[in-house]
Motif scaffolding. Structure first.
Motif, mmCIF file in Angstrom:
data_model
loop_
_atom_site.group_PDB
_atom_site.id
_atom_site.type_symbol
_atom_site.label_atom_id
_atom_site.label_comp_id
_atom_site.label_asym_id
_atom_site.label_seq_id
_atom_site.Cartn_x
_atom_site.Cartn_y
_atom_site.Cartn_z
ATOM 1 N N ILE A 114 1.225 -1.235 -0.470
ATOM 2 C CA ILE A 114 -0.168 0.301 -0.362
ATOM 3 C C ILE A 114 1.241 1.551 -0.739
ATOM 4 C CG2 ILE A 114 -1.691 1.389 1.139
ATOM 5 C CD1 ILE A 114 -2.944 -1.038 2.757
ATOM 6 N N THR A 115 1.736 1.112 1.012
ATOM 7 C CA THR A 115 2.815 2.648 0.802
ATOM 8 C C THR A 115 3.797 1.967 0.290
ATOM 9 O OG1 THR A 115 1.573 3.175 2.445
ATOM 10 C CG2 THR A 115 3.584 4.040 3.165
ATOM 11 N N LEU A 116 4.394 2.125 -0.581
ATOM 12 C CA LEU A 116 5.572 2.122 -1.162
ATOM 13 C C LEU A 116 6.803 3.677 -0.750
ATOM 14 C CD1 LEU A 116 4.301 1.309 -4.798
ATOM 15 C CD2 LEU A 116 5.128 -0.604 -2.784
ATOM 16 N N GLN A 117 8.291 2.789 -0.380
ATOM 17 C CA GLN A 117 8.671 3.301 -0.295
ATOM 18 C C GLN A 117 9.409 4.248 -2.364
ATOM 19 O OE1 GLN A 117 12.413 2.682 -1.288
ATOM 20 N NE2 GLN A 117 12.153 0.139 -0.413
ATOM 21 N N ALA A 118 10.162 3.168 -3.053
ATOM 22 C CA ALA A 118 10.804 3.636 -4.115
ATOM 23 C C ALA A 118 11.662 4.455 -3.704
ATOM 24 C CB ALA A 118 9.675 3.836 -4.630
ATOM 25 N N PRO A 142 11.616 -2.879 -8.128
ATOM 26 C CA PRO A 142 9.981 -3.398 -8.049
ATOM 27 C C PRO A 142 8.836 -1.588 -7.457
ATOM 28 C CG PRO A 142 11.003 -4.575 -7.840
ATOM 29 C CD PRO A 142 12.588 -3.926 -7.646
ATOM 30 N N GLU A 143 9.380 -1.100 -6.618
ATOM 31 C CA GLU A 143 9.124 -0.349 -6.160
ATOM 32 C C GLU A 143 8.572 1.083 -6.316
ATOM 33 O OE1 GLU A 143 8.659 0.837 -2.226
ATOM 34 O OE2 GLU A 143 8.999 -1.709 -1.134
ATOM 35 N N THR A 144 9.622 1.393 -7.109
ATOM 36 C CA THR A 144 9.934 2.669 -8.745
ATOM 37 C C THR A 144 8.309 2.367 -9.547
ATOM 38 O OG1 THR A 144 12.088 2.480 -8.580
ATOM 39 C CG2 THR A 144 11.282 3.860 -9.869
ATOM 40 N N VAL A 145 8.298 0.933 -10.325
ATOM 41 C CA VAL A 145 7.899 0.648 -11.503
ATOM 42 C C VAL A 145 6.248 0.878 -10.464
ATOM 43 C CG1 VAL A 145 6.485 -0.851 -12.699
ATOM 44 C CG2 VAL A 145 8.881 -0.658 -12.395
ATOM 45 N N ALA A 146 5.970 -0.116 -9.224
ATOM 46 C CA ALA A 146 4.509 0.107 -8.822
ATOM 47 C C ALA A 146 4.119 1.702 -8.078
ATOM 48 C CB ALA A 146 4.628 -1.093 -7.530
ATOM 49 N N LEU A 147 4.666 2.186 -7.294
ATOM 50 C CA LEU A 147 4.415 3.019 -7.165
ATOM 51 C C LEU A 147 3.612 4.409 -8.421
ATOM 52 C CD1 LEU A 147 4.614 5.632 -5.427
ATOM 53 C CD2 LEU A 147 6.457 6.511 -5.574
ATOM 54 N N HIS A 148 4.575 4.610 -9.709
ATOM 55 C CA HIS A 148 4.031 5.066 -11.108
ATOM 56 C C HIS A 148 2.239 3.845 -11.376
ATOM 57 C CE1 HIS A 148 3.381 7.125 -14.895
ATOM 58 N NE2 HIS A 148 3.170 5.684 -15.564
ATOM 59 N N GLN A 149 2.178 3.613 -10.667
ATOM 60 C CA GLN A 149 1.403 2.056 -11.509
ATOM 61 C C GLN A 149 -0.004 2.689 -10.300
ATOM 62 O OE1 GLN A 149 1.160 0.983 -14.620
ATOM 63 N NE2 GLN A 149 -1.026 1.001 -14.021
ATOM 64 N N GLN A 150 0.082 3.227 -9.011
ATOM 65 C CA GLN A 150 -0.368 3.567 -8.281
ATOM 66 C C GLN A 150 -0.521 4.858 -9.121
ATOM 67 O OE1 GLN A 150 1.035 3.419 -4.328
ATOM 68 N NE2 GLN A 150 0.589 2.035 -3.815
ATOM 69 N N ILE A 151 0.270 6.006 -9.515
ATOM 70 C CA ILE A 151 -0.334 7.388 -9.719
ATOM 71 C C ILE A 151 -1.032 7.128 -10.600
ATOM 72 C CG2 ILE A 151 0.574 9.079 -10.214
ATOM 73 C CD1 ILE A 151 3.004 9.015 -8.632
#
Lengths: 112, 425
Positions: free
Chosen positions: B155-159, B164-173
């Motif tokens: 749910i809450t990423l640091q990225a 993978p978190e970098t990609v996932a954060l963009h996806q969340q946005i």
């Protein structure tokens, strides 16, 4: 007067330089020596932006310093340092190097 | 010098059982061995330059869990959707094929500084004459209540470690409805990449402006003001992203509720957002701490700046974000690459019984993208000052861009391609 970094290193080398000279083999430019390590690692400070040994990766537009001669590199660095030559980052970075360091960098990276 | 032996998986094939398996390899008996832990900007550069500066006369084993090098610098472009992570990914094959480095894909579980060995999670024990540790940073997920769970739940990423978190954060946005709110929380300095959070603010605003114009990003900064390139970032926010960015300084997040996507603060009211990007406080990589080398407040590792040797353990050199930095020396990928070259030169000198360079120099160059193409920089030169036993920035050198420019955008990509090549090529 302040001793230069290379001067200090040469002083420190003293004894071990004798060992190298006494080992029987003629020291060549490519053999490992304190001075060679010093020179290469100093020039390597440029490599982070301009590529290892000053050789840029193909297909991008960072100035390719390995295609410049010793004189061209030394002159550009001195002019960046004095403010005679404008630019983005280099006028700021050149001011951080001593004249002796600039001379060594130009020797190492300049086109042979 | 005590020549140590390299041990590998093949020791098991010879019927060796428990304990430290020692396998004498004829070829390595007369060759000094350096083990490098971590193949980021610091470790990979150290490994490569030890080989280069020693004319390949020193054996180097580089241990890294990830199969590829992924750059943190420029990864904010992935968060904002201007780039794909593949454009920031490099193979390690140059290090093995061009430089003869022995690459081991594994984690290091333990360092024994007395026996001078490292043991990997996979069970290999490798002996070293010199050890270089460059494990990067450890995120203090437990420093904010509920963060570890919210992060584990995705749910809450640091990225803040590119991947993978970098990609996932963009996806969340990208998945957020228009009119949504992105909250970014910044830890107190010192942390990895001082301008990074402010560049990220630009990149997220850049995406919102183009794709979700009713949305905004709210930035909660634990620091009293923008910690790096402050005037440049604030000008960019006003000029390019009017109405898209709310910046709240001196706001310290103390708890995260993942279920309701709510941030809680030391003093201010709770804040609910659609996307939470919480960057926690950080310190030296776990391995540095576990080995007892984080001797500055149990957070950073103190080193001798002439050779980057730990002040705690002989023949253990530490570079990159894990160290207690010299005055005004940033924790950056560029700086890690520069430190690694000083360490490599010193290690090659020490192994050859040469004196170590008494006055090394390092530089820093840091580009930040304010949108997809325009960039601002900060640069500095740090000379070692023997009287102070530390690096100090050279007065009158270094500085900032006058403002964002496309030319610096071109140079930023040139810098990236060249430093990736200098590090792993």
């Amino acid at each position: 007067m302040k001793t230069s970094a290379l001067g200090r290193l040469r002083y420190l080398v003293g004894a071990s330089a004798l060992v190298i000279l006494g080992s029987g083999s003629m020291a060549t430019a490519n053999e490992i020596s304190p001075e060679r390590i010093y020179n290469l690692s100093l020039a390597a400070t440029c490599a982070s932006c301009h590529g290892t040994k000053g050789i840029s990766v193909a297909g991008q537009d960072m100035p390719k310093i390995s295609e410049l001669t010793h004189d061209q590199i030394a002159l550009a660095m001195r002019q960046y340092k004095s403010g005679e030559k404008s630019g983005t980052i280099m006028p700021q970075l050149a001011k951080g190097y001593t004249d002796e360091q600039i001379e060594i960098i130009a020797q190492i990276l300049g086109k042979k | 010098m005590n020549r140590r032996l390299f041990l590998g998986q093949s020791a098991a094939l010879l019927g060796t059982t428990a304990g430290i398996n020692k396998l004498a390899l004829a070829s390595s008996q007369t060759k000094a061995q350096v083990v490098v832990v971590g193949a980021g900007y610091g470790g990979a550069t150290a490994a490569k330059y030890i080989r280069m500066l020693s004319n390949n006369s020193i054996g180097v084993t580089l241990i890294e869990p990830n199969p590829n090098f992924i750059s943190c610098p420029l990864s904010n472009l992935v968060v904002g959707g201007e780039e794909k992570i593949g454009a920031l990914t490099s193979s390690y094959s140059g290090l093995t094929d061009q430089h003869g480095i022995n690459m081991v894909q594994d984690m290091v579980a333990k360092v024994d500084t007395q026996k001078k060995t490292v043991t990997t999670a996979g069970g290999n024990t490798i002996a070293y004459d010199k050890l270089v540790l460059s494990p990067g940073i450890n995120m203090y997920m437990d420093s904010i209540e509920g963060l570890a769970q919210a992060n584990a739940d995705g749910i809450t990423l640091q990225a803040w470690k590119a991947g993978p978190e970098t990609v996932a954060l963009h996806q969340q946005i990208a998945d957020m409805p228009d009119g949504g709110v992105v909250a970014l929380s910044i830890p107190l300095a010192p942390y990895r990449c001082p301008p990074g959070p402010y560049e990220r603010t630009c990149q997220i605003a850049n995406y919102l402006k183009a794709n979700k114009p009713k949305s905004k990003i709210v930035v909660f900064d634990s620091n009293p003001d923008v910690a790096s390139k402050g005037k440049l970032f604030k000008a960019a926010w006003a000029d390019l992203y009017d109405g898209f960015i709310e910046y709240r300084p001196a706001h310290k997040v103390i708890a995260v509720d993942g279920k309701t996507r709510t941030l809680k603060f030391e003093f201010e009211d709770d804040f609910k957002a659609d996307v939470l990007n919480v960057i926690p406080t950080m310190g030296a990589g776990n391995l540095v701490v576990d080995t007892g080398l984080a001797n500055m407040n149990n957070r950073w590792a103190e080193v001798n700046f002439l050779n980057f040797e730990s002040t705690q353990a002989k023949d253990v050199h530490i570079v990159g974000d894990s160290i207690q930095v010299a005055p005004r020396m940033p924790k950056s990928g560029h700086m890690a690459n520069q430190q690694a070259k000083v360490a490599a030169a010193a290690i090659v000198s020490e192994i050859n019984d040469f004196p170590v360079n008494p006055q090394p120099v390092v530089t820093n160059t840091c580009y930040s993208f304010v949108n997809g193409s325009e960039v601002v920089h900060v640069a500095s030169v740090h000379q070692y000052v023997p009287e102070e036993k530390t690096f100090l920035p050279v007065q009158g050198a270094g500085g900032l861009s006058p403002g964002p420019s496309r030319l610096e955008g071109i140079y930023a990509w040139g810098w990236a391609k060249n430093i990736w090549s200098d590090t792993v090529g």
